[in-house]
Design an enzyme around this catalytic site. Structure first.
Site, mmCIF file in Angstrom:
data_model
loop_
_atom_site.group_PDB
_atom_site.id
_atom_site.type_symbol
_atom_site.label_atom_id
_atom_site.label_comp_id
_atom_site.label_asym_id
_atom_site.label_seq_id
_atom_site.Cartn_x
_atom_site.Cartn_y
_atom_site.Cartn_z
ATOM 1 N N PHE A 276 0.900 -1.053 -0.051
ATOM 2 C CA PHE A 276 0.096 0.068 -0.036
ATOM 3 C C PHE A 276 0.843 1.176 0.008
ATOM 4 C CE2 PHE A 276 -2.205 2.946 3.229
ATOM 5 C CZ PHE A 276 -2.795 3.528 2.171
ATOM 6 N N ASN B 290 8.741 -8.935 -1.823
ATOM 7 C CA ASN B 290 8.880 -10.527 -1.922
ATOM 8 C C ASN B 290 7.133 -10.984 -2.359
ATOM 9 O OD1 ASN B 290 7.498 -10.317 0.583
ATOM 10 N ND2 ASN B 290 8.795 -11.831 1.443
ATOM 11 N N THR C 201 2.607 -10.076 1.165
ATOM 12 C CA THR C 201 1.422 -9.381 1.333
ATOM 13 C C THR C 201 1.272 -8.148 0.296
ATOM 14 O OG1 THR C 201 2.774 -7.786 2.889
ATOM 15 C CG2 THR C 201 1.575 -9.761 3.901
ATOM 16 N N GLY C 202 2.373 -7.725 -0.453
ATOM 17 C CA GLY C 202 2.084 -7.004 -1.623
ATOM 18 C C GLY C 202 1.570 -7.535 -2.775
ATOM 19 N N VAL D 142 14.056 -9.196 1.270
ATOM 20 C CA VAL D 142 15.062 -8.395 1.722
ATOM 21 C C VAL D 142 15.691 -8.941 3.162
ATOM 22 C CG1 VAL D 142 14.324 -6.340 0.774
ATOM 23 C CG2 VAL D 142 13.568 -6.694 3.167
ATOM 24 N N LYS E 175 11.650 -11.135 11.031
ATOM 25 C CA LYS E 175 12.783 -10.979 10.314
ATOM 26 C C LYS E 175 12.963 -9.739 9.391
ATOM 27 C CE LYS E 175 14.047 -14.951 8.262
ATOM 28 N NZ LYS E 175 13.996 -16.409 7.834
ATOM 29 N N TYR F 131 5.573 -7.535 15.761
ATOM 30 C CA TYR F 131 5.825 -6.258 14.928
ATOM 31 C C TYR F 131 6.118 -5.309 15.848
ATOM 32 C CZ TYR F 131 3.970 -2.559 11.709
ATOM 33 O OH TYR F 131 3.915 -1.579 11.057
ATOM 34 N N LYS G 7 10.085 -3.501 15.230
ATOM 35 C CA LYS G 7 10.099 -2.149 14.666
ATOM 36 C C LYS G 7 10.992 -1.113 15.956
ATOM 37 C CE LYS G 7 7.674 -1.865 10.925
ATOM 38 N NZ LYS G 7 8.248 -1.444 9.505
ATOM 39 N N TYR H 97 23.648 2.763 13.122
ATOM 40 C CA TYR H 97 24.239 3.110 12.013
ATOM 41 C C TYR H 97 24.678 4.465 11.737
ATOM 42 C CZ TYR H 97 25.035 -1.740 9.825
ATOM 43 O OH TYR H 97 25.235 -3.067 9.424
#
Ligand code: UDP
Length: 341
Positions: A25, A46, A49-50, A71, A105, A159, A163, A173
């Site tokens: 989305f 991948n 869900t897309g 990814v 993951k 989730y 996050k 980083y």
């Protein structure tokens, strides 16, 4: 996958952008935006869900290239990259209940891979974080300096904690490698291309109204959410990416409503005579959610412009335009296995 030649020769383009979760989305709307802004866009997904339908209109543009890739495995993109937007992740409670390990993951291993790629390419990276880092918040509205109230081991933990880890590794980083990073804390966002069967409240209610079913309000419906229209969200994200600010920024619409009032709005909008029925509240369902967007206002000179009435009309028309087959396939699933005791 052979557009590098075009990029190098085309001096009108402003840069190369990798967007993960491109078929989802938000990812697909971001692809549109960056193409409109004259960037070369590499979309990666991948497709768990897309849906390729969300980006099929981009397939014959020389400015767009699609990589079918997960990814959480090593990520490679040839040539230079200026920006990375990491939007790959299941994003609805029903999805992360179904695929909890992948959810963990993509937020952890996936983010690590993309940070490594950003470092390698000297690219700036924006990661899609979430209001879920605040969990079931005890502070209202939620500002970026609130640390949150998350149940690590509950069904949403996969989730929320992915996050939260994502934010930590991104800041590491930034501090350790000097990488240019941006963190968007995205609050509930809606609009065309949401999946009708993803379980989130807007597609759930509209799907029910279109199928002639009763609207299922979880709990007593007094829990609140604040819904942001997708174009406003994308504008905020775009501005954040181009800003020079690396601490998290809330992007959402502060217009708060209870779920019960929202169900009534949907009944009015769809002009159906559906009833509201009550189902148990899923475990750890946040009782209130409203972004404090002072930081975004000040730093990005941004605030949402599209009212819920306007945005919901567009969204309803989108769902209405879907085929009957899709509508029937999307029958509502409830969360009774995960109810609060
Ligand atoms: N909800 C509901 N009925 C539904 C789906 C969701 O009452 O059929 C409620 C859900 O319990 C939550 C709110 O709507 O309080 C928003 O849920 P959603 O899954 O859209 O996202 P969340 O903000 O919880 O991540």
């Amino acid at each position: 996958m052979n557009n590098n030649r075009i990029v190098e020769n085309d001096s009108r383009l402003r840069g190369n952008v990798l967007i993960t979760g491109a078929a989802g989305f938000l990812g697909s709307h971001l692809c549109d935006r960056f193409i409109n802004e004259d960037y070369q866009v590499f979309g990666m997904d991948n497709l768990i869900t897309g849906d390729l339908k969300n980006i099929e209109h981009l397939f014959n543009l020389p400015q767009f290239e699609f990589y079918h890739h997960d990814v959480t495995k090593f990520v490679h993109v040839p040539g230079k990259l200026d920006y990375i937007l990491h939007f790959a992740s299941p994003a609805s409670p029903i999805d992360y209940l179904k695929i909890p390990i992948q959810t963990l993951k993509v937020g952890s291993l996936g983010t690590h891979n993309l940070l490594g790629l950003a470092k390698e390419k000297n690219a700036r990276i924006l990661i899609a974080s979430t209001s879920e880092v605040y969990g079931d918040p005890e502070v209202h509205p939620q500002s970026e300096d609130y640390y949150g109230n998350v149940n690590t081991i509950g069904p949403r933990g996969v989730y929320d904690e992915a996050k939260r880890f994502q934010e930590s590794i991104t800041m590491a980083y930034n501090r350790f490698h000097g990488l240019e990073t941006r963190i968007a804390r995205i609050f509930n966002t809606y609009g065309p291309r949401m999946r009708l069967n993803d379980g989130r409240v807007i597609p759930a209610f509209i799907g029910q109204a279109l199928r002639g079913e009763d609207l299922t309000v979880f709990g007593d419906g007094k829990q609140t959410r604040s819904f942001c229209y997708v174009d406003d969200q994308v504008e905020g994200l775009y501005r954040l990416l181009l800003s020079d600010y690396s601490d998290p920024v809330n992007i959402g619409n502060p217009d708060e409503i209870t779920i019960l009032e929202f169900a009534e709005e949907i009944i009015n909008l769809t002009r159906t005579n559906q009833k509201i029925i009550y189902k148990p509240l899923p475990q750890d369902d946040p009782m209130q959610r409203q972004p404090d967007i002072s930081r975004a206002k000040k730093l990005l000179d941004w605030e949402p412009k599209v009212s819920r009435t306007e945005g919901m009309k567009i969204t309803y028309n989108y769902f209405k335009s879907l085929s009957k087959v899709e509508l029937e396939k999307s029958e509502h699933k409830d969360f009774t296995k995960h109810i609060r005791k």
